[in-house]
Scaffold this motif. Sequence first.
Motif, PDB file in Angstrom:
ATOM      1  N   GLN A   1      38.619  27.197  58.996  1.00  0.00           N
ATOM      2  CA  GLN A   1      38.131  27.325  57.403  1.00  0.00           C
ATOM      3  C   GLN A   1      38.378  28.619  56.701  1.00  0.00           C
ATOM      4  N   TRP A   2      39.244  29.312  57.426  1.00  0.00           N
ATOM      5  CA  TRP A   2      38.885  30.831  56.784  1.00  0.00           C
ATOM      6  C   TRP A   2      39.835  30.783  55.467  1.00  0.00           C
ATOM      7  N   ASN A   3      40.886  30.061  55.783  1.00  0.00           N
ATOM      8  CA  ASN A   3      41.896  29.999  54.341  1.00  0.00           C
ATOM      9  C   ASN A   3      41.291  29.266  53.135  1.00  0.00           C
ATOM     10  N   THR A   4      39.980  28.491  53.372  1.00  0.00           N
ATOM     11  CA  THR A   4      39.424  28.294  52.390  1.00  0.00           C
ATOM     12  C   THR A   4      38.359  29.102  51.416  1.00  0.00           C
ATOM     13  N   LEU A   5      38.211  30.316  52.178  1.00  0.00           N
ATOM     14  CA  LEU A   5      37.539  31.326  51.532  1.00  0.00           C
ATOM     15  C   LEU A   5      38.125  31.907  50.341  1.00  0.00           C
ATOM     16  N   ILE A   6      37.455  32.254  49.467  1.00  0.00           N
ATOM     17  CA  ILE A   6      37.838  32.921  48.380  1.00  0.00           C
ATOM     18  C   ILE A   6      37.094  34.074  47.727  1.00  0.00           C
ATOM     19  N   LEU A   7      37.533  35.179  47.710  1.00  0.00           N
ATOM     20  CA  LEU A   7      37.058  36.380  47.127  1.00  0.00           C
ATOM     21  C   LEU A   7      37.374  36.730  45.871  1.00  0.00           C
ATOM     22  N   GLY A   8      36.543  36.350  44.900  1.00  0.00           N
ATOM     23  CA  GLY A   8      36.780  36.324  43.554  1.00  0.00           C
ATOM     24  C   GLY A   8      36.612  37.866  42.909  1.00  0.00           C
ATOM     25  N   LYS A   9      36.139  37.654  41.625  1.00  0.00           N
ATOM     26  CA  LYS A   9      36.073  38.606  40.780  1.00  0.00           C
ATOM     27  C   LYS A   9      34.900  39.943  41.292  1.00  0.00           C
ATOM     28  N   VAL A  10      35.577  41.172  41.055  1.00  0.00           N
ATOM     29  CA  VAL A  10      34.617  42.267  41.724  1.00  0.00           C
ATOM     30  C   VAL A  10      34.356  43.034  40.263  1.00  0.00           C
ATOM     31  N   THR A  11      33.106  43.175  40.145  1.00  0.00           N
ATOM     32  CA  THR A  11      32.669  44.336  38.982  1.00  0.00           C
ATOM     33  C   THR A  11      31.997  45.381  39.485  1.00  0.00           C
ATOM     34  N   ALA A  12      32.180  46.660  38.794  1.00  0.00           N
ATOM     35  CA  ALA A  12      31.461  47.887  39.262  1.00  0.00           C
ATOM     36  C   ALA A  12      31.102  48.705  37.986  1.00  0.00           C
ATOM     37  N   GLU A  13      29.866  49.082  38.278  1.00  0.00           N
ATOM     38  CA  GLU A  13      29.511  50.289  37.150  1.00  0.00           C
ATOM     39  C   GLU A  13      28.927  51.452  37.792  1.00  0.00           C
ATOM     40  N   THR A  14      28.868  52.463  37.208  1.00  0.00           N
ATOM     41  CA  THR A  14      28.042  53.789  37.817  1.00  0.00           C
ATOM     42  C   THR A  14      27.018  54.116  36.993  1.00  0.00           C
ATOM     43  N   LYS A  15      26.020  54.185  37.567  1.00  0.00           N
ATOM     44  CA  LYS A  15      24.584  54.547  36.854  1.00  0.00           C
ATOM     45  C   LYS A  15      23.644  55.374  37.721  1.00  0.00           C
ATOM     46  N   ASP A  16      23.179  56.475  36.839  1.00  0.00           N
ATOM     47  CA  ASP A  16      21.975  57.206  37.795  1.00  0.00           C
ATOM     48  C   ASP A  16      22.590  57.792  38.936  1.00  0.00           C
ATOM     49  N   GLY A  17      23.779  57.936  39.141  1.00  0.00           N
ATOM     50  CA  GLY A  17      24.051  58.530  40.411  1.00  0.00           C
ATOM     51  C   GLY A  17      24.589  57.680  41.423  1.00  0.00           C
ATOM     52  N   GLN A  18      24.620  56.244  41.146  1.00  0.00           N
ATOM     53  CA  GLN A  18      24.943  55.252  42.155  1.00  0.00           C
ATOM     54  C   GLN A  18      25.842  54.200  41.412  1.00  0.00           C
ATOM     55  N   HIS A  19      26.967  53.822  42.415  1.00  0.00           N
ATOM     56  CA  HIS A  19      27.850  52.721  42.073  1.00  0.00           C
ATOM     57  C   HIS A  19      27.188  51.462  42.524  1.00  0.00           C
ATOM     58  N   GLN A  20      27.418  50.445  41.385  1.00  0.00           N
ATOM     59  CA  GLN A  20      26.914  49.376  41.595  1.00  0.00           C
ATOM     60  C   GLN A  20      27.879  48.267  41.626  1.00  0.00           C
TER      61      GLN A  20
END
Length: 846
Positions: free
Chosen positions: A741-760
Amino acid sequence: MSDLKSSKPDKKTPGATEVPTLGIDALKELALNLHWSWNHKADPLWEALDSFLWHSTQNPWVILQTVSDDRVKILLSTREFQERLSDLLQHKHKFFSADAWFQKTHPAAALSTIAYFSMEFMLTEALPIYSGGLGNVAGDQMKAASDLGVPVVGVGLLWGQGYFRQDFDADGNQRALYPVNDPGQMPMQPLRRANGEWLRIQIQLPGAMIWLRCWQVLVGRTKLFLLDANDFANTAAHRGITSELYGGDAEMRLKQEIVLGIGGWRLLRELGLNPEVCHLNEGHAAFAVLERARYYMADHRVSFDVALTITRAGNLFTTHTAVTAGFDRFAPELCWKYLGHYAKDELAISMEELLALGRQNRSDASEYFNMAYLALRGSGQVSGVSKLHGEVSRQIFQPLFPRWPQAEVPVGSVTNGIHVPTWDSAEADALWTKACGPDRWRDDRPLADDVRRLTDGELWHMRTGARKTMLTEVRGRYARQLSAEGGSHMEVAEVFKEDVLTVGFARRFATYKRPDLLLHDPERLMRLLTDPRRPVQLILAGKAHPEDMPGQALIKCWNDFIERPEVRSHVVFLSDYDMQMAQELVKGMDLWINTPRRPWEACGTSGMKVLANGGLNISELDGWWAEAYTPEIGWAIGDGREHGEDAAWDTAEVESLYMLLEEQVVPEFYDRDAEGVPSRWLERVRESMATLTPEFSASRAIREYTNDHYLPAAAGYNKRTANDGKLGVDVLQWQRSIAEQWNTLILGKVTAETKDGQHQFHISVIPGGLHPDQFRVELYAGPTAESGAKPEIQAASKSSADSSGTIIYSVCCLAKRPLADYTARLVPSHAEASVPLEAGQILWQQ
């Protein structure tokens, strides 16, 4: 020999303590346990029986087979001999029955047996069934396991000829000799059943079922079991399978490895042993993982896949190979010939399935079968033999883990170490005992501060005494060698002086070890050796494989150089380098040179052997020396990088070597204080002994194997076998689900922001046919100069899900690195499985 139990000791003086009357059986008990090879308290007994035989063979069992009954009776009738014999037996019984480090440190461990498989074991010259480094490691680790009480049993082969013996012809060319090993003259005995029958194992080879005789060697409180195909019930061809170590063609090697792996596990089961841990010392024994699984199949009525999934948790593979070409590989048709019946009739799998375990591309029918790949795929843990070799091995095995970063290829490392009591001189042993006590190698107590309290005078006395002893033995060897070669040995008395800097170079002669590096400028080397104020003397030894013509040519180059009249009293090349010679050399050498081409020396242990004896190292930054070297304890050649076979770099390195010898090493040795002591040299000796000897000892290596590998392997195996193998079945089902089933996995959209000295980060995933518990979402950033060799990996946690099946995972990290350094990925996950060793899939953010 007749029974000597009735022999009577001398009459006692009134009031003397009663001395028990011991006979030949007591001597046999001592002679048949190789503990005498590192506990030298029994040496006077063997020397008293036959001094010449003892010094020439170091084999008590040969002495007992050779001396007359009358000689034995005379000695057994003396009070001194009886007292020493009685004391030795009492000490032996008390020592072997007492709790050791393992029992004290891990009293509740669910670990009864570790089966240690190796193609060769170097334990003593009385048992010549080894070639070199691999056997050295196996033998030293067996002895250390005995000292520490770790429940190891060895499994190997009894070689009819062992490795070849060496001498030189009149022109300095190597000749290979093959004397036969007489089992009756070696300190071992046939394994017998309770009814007296010799234990013999059967295995199927094409067209014939062959018999393997079984032998037992006692190694302190551990045992080594050996298999031997030289049974008269076998055909002449089959009797020769175990005749010559590393001899013959690929077909012969395959038969030998079938005997070792399949025959070896059958032997253990015939003895009633069911080890929790199987340690493969190199890939030669990889068939043991198949046979272990086969027995589990039969015992529990499960399929091969289930059995292998369960048993692999208890298997550990140590690779010693630094180049891919060093692995044993066999043509598919050869494997079909010898293993086709085994796959079908005994493992109940197709031959294609068996071959897939030893291939990079499992579906490529033309690819050769690689024993290292089989060992890796059949094991729960994999390790190299030094930190650098761990890095090299991760690179070598990376093709089996496509798309995984090299740093995460599942190969760790346990740096080899030497069994110090085997390799230290009498002078060094006395000094170590004074500083650190008699039990120093049988526990984990720190020793460095005790050694640092030794004075210059004590160290120099030890060094001069050990050098003198070594040179006496070297002169004797060289005299016998010259006589055998038809030359005169009248000049041997002129060879070497006892107060001169003595340098050693002894190892296998192969081109990658560059044994000719010092010969790059013969005139400069000659000036170094013959300096009238600060002379140097050089002792060489080593064999080249009989089929290695370039290696043999390097030996010839040295022998030609030694023929120069100016250097003959300063350099010798000793023939037939073996364990006994190595013991003599490392005990007295001032300086040990090693010049391999980085990174081809997986570890190397010869330089470790001089440490306990106060010898110093000057070596390429390769193998163990790459992690051991500091400027305070020795000298380094090279820049710690790889340069391939670059002749210009070789020239630069030899220039560096000459300069180090001329400007630092030789002056420091001859720079003496008012008492005639080289204090700066001895500062290095003291620190080398204090910091390196304990760290590069087999005692440390076996403790590390036990704590970090054997105990976890046993725990993993026991977990998978519990409840009728429920966990093992669960892991296998998980593996199959991941694969399907591994080929059925989908890694979709990745969003990121930096705030207060941290990456989210927020990562969207569609699980497809997998349950979210079957995989893990991670944030990955590659290694940096600040982080060292390890990447930064953080697990993301589930934060939300929508009706479409998309799951959002979130993770925070300190904003120490740019956002662009981070990449999301999906990897298989199971609480009781090793990833990527048992599931190598991976999905990266696009």
